[in-house]
Design a protein around this motif. Sequence first.
Motif, PDB file in Angstrom:
ATOM      1  N   ILE A 142       2.471   4.388   9.597  1.00  0.00           N
ATOM      2  CA  ILE A 142       1.952   3.165  10.220  1.00  0.00           C
ATOM      3  C   ILE A 142       2.814   1.930   9.931  1.00  0.00           C
ATOM      4  O   ILE A 142       3.125   1.172  10.857  1.00  0.00           O
ATOM      5  N   PRO A 143       3.218   1.629   8.677  1.00  0.00           N
ATOM      6  CA  PRO A 143       4.038   0.426   8.441  1.00  0.00           C
ATOM      7  C   PRO A 143       5.336   0.412   9.245  1.00  0.00           C
ATOM      8  O   PRO A 143       5.777  -0.655   9.689  1.00  0.00           O
ATOM      9  N   VAL A 159       5.060  -5.339  -9.294  1.00  0.00           N
ATOM     10  CA  VAL A 159       6.506  -5.561  -9.243  1.00  0.00           C
ATOM     11  C   VAL A 159       6.990  -5.574  -7.795  1.00  0.00           C
ATOM     12  O   VAL A 159       7.765  -6.457  -7.388  1.00  0.00           O
ATOM     13  N   TYR A 160       6.518  -4.600  -7.009  1.00  0.00           N
ATOM     14  CA  TYR A 160       6.919  -4.535  -5.606  1.00  0.00           C
ATOM     15  C   TYR A 160       6.473  -5.779  -4.848  1.00  0.00           C
ATOM     16  O   TYR A 160       7.238  -6.363  -4.070  1.00  0.00           O
ATOM     17  N   LEU A 161       5.233  -6.192  -5.055  1.00  0.00           N
ATOM     18  CA  LEU A 161       4.704  -7.344  -4.325  1.00  0.00           C
ATOM     19  C   LEU A 161       5.421  -8.633  -4.703  1.00  0.00           C
ATOM     20  O   LEU A 161       5.713  -9.462  -3.830  1.00  0.00           O
ATOM     21  N   GLU A 162       5.704  -8.822  -5.986  1.00  0.00           N
ATOM     22  CA  GLU A 162       6.398 -10.039  -6.411  1.00  0.00           C
ATOM     23  C   GLU A 162       7.809 -10.078  -5.838  1.00  0.00           C
ATOM     24  O   GLU A 162       8.302 -11.138  -5.435  1.00  0.00           O
ATOM     25  N   ASN A 163       8.459  -8.923  -5.791  1.00  0.00           N
ATOM     26  CA  ASN A 163       9.790  -8.864  -5.183  1.00  0.00           C
ATOM     27  C   ASN A 163       9.723  -9.121  -3.690  1.00  0.00           C
ATOM     28  O   ASN A 163      10.601  -9.776  -3.115  1.00  0.00           O
ATOM     29  N   LEU A 164       8.685  -8.582  -3.035  1.00  0.00           N
ATOM     30  CA  LEU A 164       8.506  -8.831  -1.603  1.00  0.00           C
ATOM     31  C   LEU A 164       8.377 -10.322  -1.325  1.00  0.00           C
ATOM     32  O   LEU A 164       9.005 -10.853  -0.396  1.00  0.00           O
ATOM     33  N   LYS A 165       7.545 -10.995  -2.120  1.00  0.00           N
ATOM     34  CA  LYS A 165       7.313 -12.422  -1.912  1.00  0.00           C
ATOM     35  C   LYS A 165       8.595 -13.229  -2.091  1.00  0.00           C
ATOM     36  O   LYS A 165       8.918 -14.108  -1.281  1.00  0.00           O
ATOM     37  N   SER A 166       9.320 -12.949  -3.169  1.00  0.00           N
ATOM     38  CA  SER A 166      10.530 -13.721  -3.442  1.00  0.00           C
ATOM     39  C   SER A 166      11.616 -13.441  -2.402  1.00  0.00           C
ATOM     40  O   SER A 166      12.293 -14.358  -1.938  1.00  0.00           O
ATOM     41  N   GLU A 167      11.761 -12.175  -2.016  1.00  0.00           N
ATOM     42  CA  GLU A 167      12.820 -11.824  -1.078  1.00  0.00           C
ATOM     43  C   GLU A 167      12.508 -12.287   0.343  1.00  0.00           C
ATOM     44  O   GLU A 167      13.418 -12.539   1.137  1.00  0.00           O
ATOM     45  N   PHE A 168      11.229 -12.401   0.662  1.00  0.00           N
ATOM     46  CA  PHE A 168      10.820 -12.881   1.983  1.00  0.00           C
ATOM     47  C   PHE A 168      11.457 -14.248   2.254  1.00  0.00           C
ATOM     48  O   PHE A 168      12.052 -14.482   3.303  1.00  0.00           O
ATOM     49  N   ALA A 206      -0.559  -7.789   7.290  1.00  0.00           N
ATOM     50  CA  ALA A 206       0.031  -8.370   6.086  1.00  0.00           C
ATOM     51  C   ALA A 206       1.539  -8.092   6.045  1.00  0.00           C
ATOM     52  O   ALA A 206       2.051  -7.216   6.743  1.00  0.00           O
ATOM     53  N   ILE A 207       2.240  -8.846   5.206  1.00  0.00           N
ATOM     54  CA  ILE A 207       3.665  -8.610   4.970  1.00  0.00           C
ATOM     55  C   ILE A 207       3.799  -7.444   3.996  1.00  0.00           C
ATOM     56  O   ILE A 207       3.245  -7.469   2.904  1.00  0.00           O
ATOM     57  N   ASP A 208       4.514  -6.398   4.398  1.00  0.00           N
ATOM     58  CA  ASP A 208       4.703  -5.238   3.526  1.00  0.00           C
ATOM     59  C   ASP A 208       6.190  -4.974   3.334  1.00  0.00           C
ATOM     60  O   ASP A 208       7.030  -5.803   3.689  1.00  0.00           O
ATOM     61  N   LEU A 209       6.506  -3.812   2.786  1.00  0.00           N
ATOM     62  CA  LEU A 209       7.892  -3.480   2.459  1.00  0.00           C
ATOM     63  C   LEU A 209       8.793  -3.467   3.690  1.00  0.00           C
ATOM     64  O   LEU A 209       9.988  -3.734   3.600  1.00  0.00           O
ATOM     65  N   MET A 210       8.223  -3.199   4.871  1.00  0.00           N
ATOM     66  CA  MET A 210       8.999  -3.181   6.102  1.00  0.00           C
ATOM     67  C   MET A 210       9.056  -4.557   6.754  1.00  0.00           C
ATOM     68  O   MET A 210      10.135  -5.055   7.095  1.00  0.00           O
ATOM     69  N   THR A 211       7.900  -5.190   6.930  1.00  0.00           N
ATOM     70  CA  THR A 211       7.862  -6.456   7.665  1.00  0.00           C
ATOM     71  C   THR A 211       8.449  -7.618   6.878  1.00  0.00           C
ATOM     72  O   THR A 211       8.599  -8.713   7.429  1.00  0.00           O
ATOM     73  N   VAL A 212       8.801  -7.422   5.605  1.00  0.00           N
ATOM     74  CA  VAL A 212       9.481  -8.472   4.850  1.00  0.00           C
ATOM     75  C   VAL A 212      10.843  -8.776   5.483  1.00  0.00           C
ATOM     76  O   VAL A 212      11.382  -9.874   5.339  1.00  0.00           O
ATOM     77  N   MET A 213      11.399  -7.809   6.230  1.00  0.00           N
ATOM     78  CA  MET A 213      12.679  -8.018   6.907  1.00  0.00           C
ATOM     79  C   MET A 213      12.509  -8.621   8.287  1.00  0.00           C
ATOM     80  O   MET A 213      13.493  -8.981   8.935  1.00  0.00           O
ATOM     81  N   LEU A 214      11.277  -8.741   8.760  1.00  0.00           N
ATOM     82  CA  LEU A 214      11.017  -9.156  10.136  1.00  0.00           C
ATOM     83  C   LEU A 214      11.574 -10.538  10.473  1.00  0.00           C
ATOM     84  O   LEU A 214      12.233 -10.696  11.511  1.00  0.00           O
ATOM     85  N   PRO A 215      11.345 -11.582   9.657  1.00  0.00           N
ATOM     86  CA  PRO A 215      11.905 -12.899  10.004  1.00  0.00           C
ATOM     87  C   PRO A 215      13.426 -12.877  10.155  1.00  0.00           C
ATOM     88  O   PRO A 215      13.972 -13.516  11.061  1.00  0.00           O
ATOM     89  N   THR A 216      14.089 -12.126   9.260  1.00  0.00           N
ATOM     90  CA  THR A 216      15.545 -12.028   9.345  1.00  0.00           C
ATOM     91  C   THR A 216      15.962 -11.344  10.643  1.00  0.00           C
ATOM     92  O   THR A 216      16.912 -11.784  11.312  1.00  0.00           O
ATOM     93  N   MET A 217      15.250 -10.283  11.022  1.00  0.00           N
ATOM     94  CA  MET A 217      15.574  -9.555  12.251  1.00  0.00           C
ATOM     95  C   MET A 217      15.409 -10.459  13.472  1.00  0.00           C
ATOM     96  O   MET A 217      16.270 -10.489  14.363  1.00  0.00           O
ATOM     97  N   ASP A 255       0.861  -1.178   0.000  1.00  0.00           N
ATOM     98  CA  ASP A 255       0.000   0.000   0.000  1.00  0.00           C
ATOM     99  C   ASP A 255       0.900   1.231   0.000  1.00  0.00           C
ATOM    100  O   ASP A 255       1.399   1.657   1.043  1.00  0.00           O
ATOM    101  N   PHE A 256       1.125   1.759  -1.191  1.00  0.00           N
ATOM    102  CA  PHE A 256       2.022   2.913  -1.355  1.00  0.00           C
ATOM    103  C   PHE A 256       1.599   4.070  -0.443  1.00  0.00           C
ATOM    104  O   PHE A 256       2.428   4.749   0.154  1.00  0.00           O
ATOM    105  N   GLU A 257       0.296   4.259  -0.321  1.00  0.00           N
ATOM    106  CA  GLU A 257      -0.203   5.410   0.434  1.00  0.00           C
ATOM    107  C   GLU A 257      -0.073   5.228   1.939  1.00  0.00           C
ATOM    108  O   GLU A 257      -0.224   6.193   2.690  1.00  0.00           O
ATOM    109  N   ALA A 258       0.189   4.008   2.395  1.00  0.00           N
ATOM    110  CA  ALA A 258       0.377   3.785   3.823  1.00  0.00           C
ATOM    111  C   ALA A 258       1.635   4.484   4.326  1.00  0.00           C
ATOM    112  O   ALA A 258       1.779   4.723   5.531  1.00  0.00           O
ATOM    113  N   PHE A 259       2.553   4.819   3.403  1.00  0.00           N
ATOM    114  CA  PHE A 259       3.795   5.486   3.782  1.00  0.00           C
ATOM    115  C   PHE A 259       3.684   7.009   3.713  1.00  0.00           C
ATOM    116  O   PHE A 259       4.669   7.704   3.909  1.00  0.00           O
ATOM    117  N   PHE A 260       2.477   7.510   3.446  1.00  0.00           N
ATOM    118  CA  PHE A 260       2.288   8.959   3.450  1.00  0.00           C
ATOM    119  C   PHE A 260       2.303   9.464   4.896  1.00  0.00           C
ATOM    120  O   PHE A 260       1.691   8.856   5.770  1.00  0.00           O
TER     121      PHE A 260
END
Length: 740
Positions: free
Chosen positions: A318-319, A188-197, A246-257, A24-29
């Motif tokens: 919020i994210p 594109v962002y979502l597919e990258n999020l899924k693969s990088e997760f 949901a898993i977003d641009l920030m929480t995609v790093m959560l498992p690694t953290m 959600d691009f607008e969640a980062f506003f």
Amino acid sequence: MLIFVLLFSAFCAYRIQFLKFDYDFEAFFPNENNELEIYNNYRNTFEHDNEFALVALENKSGIFNKAFLFKIDSLTKAFGNLKYIQKVTSPTNLKKLSFGGLLPSQSRILHFENEELYKEDSITIYQSQHLIGSFFPLNAKSVTIYIKTEENLKKRQCDSLAKSIEAELAKFRFDDVHYVGRIFAQNVYLENLKSEFGVFLGLSFLVVIIFLWFSFKSIYGIIVPISIVLISILWTLGVMSLLGKAIDLMTVMLPTMIFIAGMSDVVHFFSKYFEELSKGTDKEKIYKLILKEVGFPTFLTLVTTVVGFLSLLFSSIIPIREFGIYTSVGVVIAFILSYSLLPALLYFFTPKKLVTAHSHNNRTYNVMRTGLFWIFRNQKTILVITSIVMIVSVIGIFKIRVNNILLEDLSEKVKIKRDFNFFDENYSGVRPLEIKVTLKDKTKSLWDYNTLRELEKVDRFITMEYNPGFLISPASLALTVYRNMNENTGTGFPVKEDFEPVLEQLKKNKNNKEIKKIIIPAGSEARISAKIRDMGSIKVTEHNKHLMAYVQQHVDTTLLRFDITGAAHLVDRNNSYMVDNMTQGFIFSLIVIAILTFFLHRSWRMVLVFIIPNVIPLLIIGGIMGFAGIELKAATSLVFSIAFGIATDDTIHFISRLKIELGYGKSLMYAFKRTYFETGKPIILTTFILLGGFMSLMISNFQSTFYFGFLICITIIVAVIADIFLLPVLLFLIFGKKKK
């Protein structure tokens, strides 16, 4: 305990199937100074500024080719028949004095069926400033089709439309095709999020296994620690799914953290447990000893790490706040399992090989003893080098710039990033420039001649300052209609008498849906909208300042008010706010940890000793950012608070162990030696684990994730160097020099 862990783990594993990925691009506003409210009101009044797609089609031999233009027309019609598309505007259907589309029109601009008119049309087109950079580039080797999509399309609808557009494009042969827009970027962002997760977690998993094997040389020494952190991740993701996160641009790093932070607790517990077994300590007494000598310091590291993540709550985005919360939850879960599930597993089975591996008779302790003696012989050298590095780093910090470029987050390997650059290089760009115009004098109207003249001044300045494409405004609408009706190509604004017929025509059609996207029927609010090149927030902010300064000096500000808004503007403002928010968060972390240190040691000198080795890594990464040109933005500003919380872990373990040894009545030198032996190996091992985990982030296609991993790695390396070389010197100065 084991039964509960199994049952809750099974429940979380079931819940994970409902975990979704979201972008959600607008969640980062940001929601500072009511800017988000202004933007929402603006787009509700007119239209969304990012609900569009641009498709550029190349013909490298030149665009004035009949076969090429017929394909463009066929494609335009095909796009127009697709679901979720409101309007398609292309060079082949552009007309004059029509109140639909981007430009009012009454006749065709390009007579693509008649080759005899190509020369005349090309002259007309390239004499029309508003067409160059929008539908036509200067090199005349491509054209653009503008697609206006329906507003508020959901993810599934965007994906469907993007696939439909790509399917239509596949039916035609062009030299090259470029397309940009939210419907493409989101996927594109979502597919990258899924693969990088999965990639991040998998690489972290592999690196940790390697380091655990070299440390413990046992399958058991790998399986048990890995199990603890994997269960921690499983529980955290299960909780997220249960709460609908949901898993977003920030929480995609959560498992690694969680993986790398949780592993630190396990390693310290594991190392101490087998250290004591190798000494012959009774198994029943080890757990109490671990709680005293390792458990309390590990709890303190938990507090500092959680404080670092919770400092993200100072952000209004919020994210980012949710990332801080859920990562804190995961780290706490890992700590709880390390001191509940891990002892239970060790109680049932303790392999002798691990006990033997922790014998003191190995080269590691000889190296550490030699290193410690070198440190005490070179204290002045260490202090001088530290001072020089700090001074140089501070100089670098003053070179840091706060900047933002749209889609900069994506790698050049990603097609949409290359397409975005194509529009920036060949057209006037795709970055929205949105300005809300409000009539302050209620006795006037935006339809008045004098008011339009004021707006036309602003249009001319925007054209000179930003070099935009697709510029629409009340003044440009009225002026274009006037010129088309009178076949006038002049640049000046006409006299009032000549302009009256145009204004009458516009007022009659003020309820036309296309005109209402520019000016509301009441004539009290309007918009100026354009597409500009993505030159970065620094340059855009400069242009914005020049614009507002021009308005103050040359426009009647008692009549009109101008507010810059739009999605791109909010993203720029987001970076500025994030820097302020993260500064507040870092100060919060610093104060909390300083107070905690003071209450534990009852000494402000110890507070300084604790803070200095952990601030130095932050100064160094700030210096690196400045000298390397790494710009400060939302993602990189997160590093400081989080890195500070992580960097303090080794310092806590070292100081806590030293105080325990001194409490046993040991001499200062002997206490230092014992502290080095007891904490050195776990500190080095956890450092490698942290490095391995965060290095996995550096393969990301997202630039922000890459820099986040890179800067955290630098912090970890510098922090362990500071703890190994500088911390003993500072502690020695505090406790005083005593003979061995």
